[in-house]
Structures are given as C-alpha cells and as structure tokens.
Design a protein around this motif. Structure first.
Motif, PDB file in Angstrom:
ATOM      1  N   TYR A  71       0.837  -1.206   0.000  1.00 29.04           N
ATOM      2  CA  TYR A  71       0.000   0.000   0.000  1.00 29.04           C
ATOM      3  C   TYR A  71       0.875   1.260   0.000  1.00 29.04           C
ATOM      4  O   TYR A  71       0.660   2.180  -0.798  1.00 29.04           O
ATOM      5  CB  TYR A  71      -0.916  -0.043   1.227  1.00 29.04           C
ATOM      6  CG  TYR A  71      -1.762   1.171   1.418  1.00 29.04           C
ATOM      7  CD1 TYR A  71      -2.894   1.393   0.640  1.00 29.04           C
ATOM      8  CD2 TYR A  71      -1.448   2.114   2.388  1.00 29.04           C
ATOM      9  CE1 TYR A  71      -3.681   2.509   0.822  1.00 29.04           C
ATOM     10  CE2 TYR A  71      -2.227   3.234   2.582  1.00 29.04           C
ATOM     11  CZ  TYR A  71      -3.341   3.427   1.787  1.00 29.04           C
ATOM     12  OH  TYR A  71      -4.118   4.526   1.970  1.00 29.04           O
ATOM     13  N   GLN A  75       1.927   4.250  -3.060  1.00 28.97           N
ATOM     14  CA  GLN A  75       1.910   5.695  -2.846  1.00 28.97           C
ATOM     15  C   GLN A  75       3.261   6.319  -3.195  1.00 28.97           C
ATOM     16  O   GLN A  75       3.320   7.414  -3.755  1.00 28.97           O
ATOM     17  CB  GLN A  75       1.539   6.016  -1.403  1.00 28.97           C
ATOM     18  CG  GLN A  75       0.097   5.703  -1.096  1.00 28.97           C
ATOM     19  CD  GLN A  75      -0.323   6.212   0.267  1.00 28.97           C
ATOM     20  OE1 GLN A  75       0.061   7.295   0.682  1.00 28.97           O
ATOM     21  NE2 GLN A  75      -1.121   5.421   0.956  1.00 28.97           N
ATOM     22  N   TRP A  84      -1.335   8.923   2.527  1.00 30.87           N
ATOM     23  CA  TRP A  84      -2.793   8.928   2.650  1.00 30.87           C
ATOM     24  C   TRP A  84      -3.190   7.672   3.394  1.00 30.87           C
ATOM     25  O   TRP A  84      -2.791   6.561   3.037  1.00 30.87           O
ATOM     26  CB  TRP A  84      -3.465   8.960   1.283  1.00 30.87           C
ATOM     27  CG  TRP A  84      -4.945   8.966   1.422  1.00 30.87           C
ATOM     28  CD1 TRP A  84      -5.740  10.052   1.639  1.00 30.87           C
ATOM     29  CD2 TRP A  84      -5.813   7.824   1.409  1.00 30.87           C
ATOM     30  NE1 TRP A  84      -7.050   9.657   1.756  1.00 30.87           N
ATOM     31  CE2 TRP A  84      -7.118   8.293   1.627  1.00 30.87           C
ATOM     32  CE3 TRP A  84      -5.610   6.466   1.256  1.00 30.87           C
ATOM     33  CZ2 TRP A  84      -8.220   7.445   1.668  1.00 30.87           C
ATOM     34  CZ3 TRP A  84      -6.708   5.625   1.308  1.00 30.87           C
ATOM     35  CH2 TRP A  84      -7.988   6.113   1.506  1.00 30.87           C
ATOM     36  N   LEU A  85      -3.988   7.843   4.437  1.00 28.53           N
ATOM     37  CA  LEU A  85      -4.499   6.723   5.219  1.00 28.53           C
ATOM     38  C   LEU A  85      -6.020   6.725   5.170  1.00 28.53           C
ATOM     39  O   LEU A  85      -6.636   7.795   5.160  1.00 28.53           O
ATOM     40  CB  LEU A  85      -4.060   6.846   6.684  1.00 28.53           C
ATOM     41  CG  LEU A  85      -2.578   6.757   6.968  1.00 28.53           C
ATOM     42  CD1 LEU A  85      -2.299   7.113   8.422  1.00 28.53           C
ATOM     43  CD2 LEU A  85      -2.068   5.368   6.659  1.00 28.53           C
ATOM     44  N   PRO A  86      -6.641   5.557   5.173  1.00 25.03           N
ATOM     45  CA  PRO A  86      -8.098   5.516   5.277  1.00 25.03           C
ATOM     46  C   PRO A  86      -8.544   6.181   6.585  1.00 25.03           C
ATOM     47  O   PRO A  86      -7.831   6.151   7.583  1.00 25.03           O
ATOM     48  CB  PRO A  86      -8.416   4.017   5.297  1.00 25.03           C
ATOM     49  CG  PRO A  86      -7.225   3.362   4.690  1.00 25.03           C
ATOM     50  CD  PRO A  86      -6.061   4.229   5.027  1.00 25.03           C
ATOM     51  N   LYS A  87      -9.731   6.791   6.574  1.00 28.12           N
ATOM     52  CA  LYS A  87     -10.215   7.520   7.752  1.00 28.12           C
ATOM     53  C   LYS A  87     -10.271   6.662   9.002  1.00 28.12           C
ATOM     54  O   LYS A  87      -9.984   7.127  10.100  1.00 28.12           O
ATOM     55  CB  LYS A  87     -11.589   8.127   7.475  1.00 28.12           C
ATOM     56  CG  LYS A  87     -11.527   9.299   6.537  1.00 28.12           C
ATOM     57  CD  LYS A  87     -12.895   9.901   6.324  1.00 28.12           C
ATOM     58  CE  LYS A  87     -12.787  11.021   5.303  1.00 28.12           C
ATOM     59  NZ  LYS A  87     -14.082  11.640   5.049  1.00 28.12           N
ATOM     60  N   ALA A  88     -10.639   5.391   8.843  1.00 27.00           N
ATOM     61  CA  ALA A  88     -10.733   4.503  10.009  1.00 27.00           C
ATOM     62  C   ALA A  88      -9.379   4.349  10.702  1.00 27.00           C
ATOM     63  O   ALA A  88      -9.298   4.258  11.927  1.00 27.00           O
ATOM     64  CB  ALA A  88     -11.274   3.137   9.594  1.00 27.00           C
ATOM     65  N   ILE A  89      -8.316   4.335   9.934  1.00 32.83           N
ATOM     66  CA  ILE A  89      -6.971   4.217  10.512  1.00 32.83           C
ATOM     67  C   ILE A  89      -6.494   5.581  11.006  1.00 32.83           C
ATOM     68  O   ILE A  89      -5.913   5.686  12.087  1.00 32.83           O
ATOM     69  CB  ILE A  89      -5.992   3.618   9.482  1.00 32.83           C
ATOM     70  CG1 ILE A  89      -6.399   2.182   9.178  1.00 32.83           C
ATOM     71  CG2 ILE A  89      -4.554   3.676   9.994  1.00 32.83           C
ATOM     72  CD1 ILE A  89      -5.631   1.531   8.059  1.00 32.83           C
ATOM     73  N   ARG A  91      -8.148   8.024  12.193  1.00 30.36           N
ATOM     74  CA  ARG A  91      -8.845   8.430  13.422  1.00 30.36           C
ATOM     75  C   ARG A  91      -8.464   7.606  14.646  1.00 30.36           C
ATOM     76  O   ARG A  91      -8.796   7.975  15.762  1.00 30.36           O
ATOM     77  CB  ARG A  91     -10.353   8.316  13.236  1.00 30.36           C
ATOM     78  CG  ARG A  91     -10.918   9.320  12.299  1.00 30.36           C
ATOM     79  CD  ARG A  91     -12.413   9.174  12.234  1.00 30.36           C
ATOM     80  NE  ARG A  91     -12.953   9.983  11.162  1.00 30.36           N
ATOM     81  CZ  ARG A  91     -14.005   9.644  10.464  1.00 30.36           C
ATOM     82  NH1 ARG A  91     -14.654   8.528  10.706  1.00 30.36           N
ATOM     83  NH2 ARG A  91     -14.436  10.431   9.503  1.00 30.36           N
TER      84      ARG A  91
END
Length: 122
Positions: A71, A75, A84-89, A91
């Motif tokens: 991943y 990037q 860039w990280l998914p919002k779930a991670i 937060r």
C-alpha cells in the motif's frame, strides 16, 4: 549533529520530541502522519519492514506486513509527498502516556539513524 539539505528540513527526532511533549491526552495516527509530514511515508514503510529483519522466523508476519508495505509502496510510486491513510486508521487514537513512553524510547535510536542518513532529493 544535524544535517540539513534544505531550509525546510527538520530532523525526525525533533518532530518526535515535539509530538512527545504534546501527547499526554492521546494522539491520532492521522495527526502523527500530518506532523511528520513528507517523512511519514518512509517511516510507515520502515515500521512495517522492521518485523521482517528479526533473525528468528515468525510465521505469518511477512504476509501481514506485506500488505501495508505494498500500500505504501504504491503511494511512493505515485510520487505522493504525504501519506494517505483511510479515515478509520487515521482516526485511531494512540493512548497518551504509553505512546509518550514509546516515542521517548525511539527518539535516541532515530537520532543515531539520522547521523548516517540524508533526506531524499526533491
């Protein structure tokens, strides 16, 4: 011994020192990657690469760490400056005092590493 190749370069050990001074109430992963800035991508790759250099075999670890490394590698290939990280991670909260102790433990190691490493060229 701090080495700067540009006027905007701030050593990671200095950034982590600032983070440690502000993290008593907890710190989100997103805030950490934001504060680390352009170095966050390399730092994330390093974190997931370290378990693979352990001299004794740990079954399944390489598989678990390969997915995040892929991943972050994508990037890097896309020439992203900031991770860039998914919002779930992003937060997800890192607990205050425990996280602070971990950061304070890591800072001397990072400072030693910075003596031999240089920032990548733009």
């Amino acid at each position: 011994m701090k080495q700067a190749t540009s006027s905007s370069y701030v050593p990671l050990s200095d950034i982590l020192q600032r983070v440690a001074s502000r993290c008593e109430n907890g710190y989100t992963i997103g805030a950490l990657t934001h504060d680390v800035g352009e170095m966050a991508l390399g730092l994330c790759m390093l974190i997931f690469a370290l378990p693979n250099i352990v001299p004794f075999p740990m079954p399944g670890v390489s598989t678990l760490t390969a997915i995040p490394m892929l991943y972050f590698s994508v990037q890097l290939m896309m020439m992203r400056k900031v991770v860039w990280l998914p919002k779930a991670i992003a937060r997800r909260e890192l607990k205050g005092e425990r996280f602070k102790r971990m950061i304070e433990y890591v800072i001397p190691w990072v400072a030693r590493f910075e003596r031999v490493c240089r920032p990548r060229l733009d």
